[in-house]
Design a protein around this motif. Structure first.
Motif: not given
Length: 273
Positions: A162-167
């Motif tokens: 989530a930390a990467g995909l949301s950004r």
């Protein structure tokens, strides 16, 4: 021939150094993590650094997942999640959460676009922002708690993904919407100049790659949820602001992160209470 090899090797090294410098720029912009003092900065370079926003997210996610894994040996799950949320806020300086709160204050507190933008630039936290931030953090806590109750590995993987995909989703809005804030000292203005197809592709590929390790059905569901959110959020911003600001990108990151957790809980939790 040896001279040619030497020149090619030198070009590769210089290219790697340039890309690493762009990553450091993105890291310094979005986090409080120290970067080398030798890092070169310019508005143009910062604009190019948008290709690594999702990579910065994965780096943050790796730190959070590692901390959670270690803390899980010493504390109950509720304490672990609270500590992980606190670490996340410390790593980023609540950068994205601040954007979510400012956007809620601006759009909720006025009807005219100019007044909305003025409110969003105000450093004071209003009722709309406070309520939105409280609900977002509370929902994030309970969704992460639900994932941890299902499976520790699932919880750690969701933090990382989530930390990467949301950004990646938030960064993709840079080229999809006009930039509407006119303040010269706006921190996000250097990011709003240009985003090439190659930069956008790299941003999305890095963000999506961890999702490929999950079941095919979950991959499609997650991408569909995020696509629909991005489509609606884009139209919503156009209607209320005429484009995006840096605060809107922070809000997009927070909301898409919550949607990823929500999708995972719904998929693996089977809707049970």
């Amino acid at each position: 021939m040896s001279i040619m090899k030497h020149l090619i090797g030198k070009d590769i090294v210089q290219s790697c150094k340039a890309q690493l410098n762009l990553f450091y720029l993105a890291l310094s912009f979005f986090t409080r993590i120290p970067v080398p003092k030798s890092m070169e900065y310019s508005p143009s370079l910062l604009n190019q650094a948008n290709r690594y926003f999702s990579l910065v997210g994965l780096f943050i996610g790796l730190i959070l997942a590692s901390c959670a894994y270690i803390l899980a040996d010493f504390f109950p799950v509720t304490v672990v999640i609270i500590l992980v949320l606190a670490i996340s806020l410390l790593l980023t300086g609540a950068f994205h959460e601040d954007g979510l709160a400012d956007m809620a204050d601006g759009i909720g507190g006025a009807f005219e676009v100019s007044k909305r933008l003025a409110i969003m630039k105000d450093s004071r936290l209003g009722t709309y922002g406070a309520v939105t931030l409280f609900i977002a953090l509370l929902l994030k806590f309970y969704l992460l708690h639900a994932l941890a109750q299902i499976n520790l590995t699932l919880f750690l993987g969701a933090l990382f993904l989530a930390a990467g995909l949301s950004r990646a989703l938030a960064g993709s809005l840079i080229s999809a919407l006009p930039y509407v804030t006119e303040t010269d000292n706006s921190k996000s203005k250097p990011l709003a100049q240009f985003q090439s197809n190659q930069e956008r592709l790299l941003l999305l590929v890095i963000g999506i790659t961890p999702l490929l390790f999950y079941p095919l059905a979950l991959i499609w569901i997650t991408l569909a949820v995020l696509f629909l959110f991005r489509w609606y959020f884009k139209l919503w911003l156009l209607k209320r602001l005429g484009g995006f600001t840096g605060d809107c990108l922070g809000a997009a990151q927070q909301l898409s992160e919550l949607l990823i957790y929500l999708t995972f809980v719904g998929y693996f939790g089977h809707g049970s209470f």
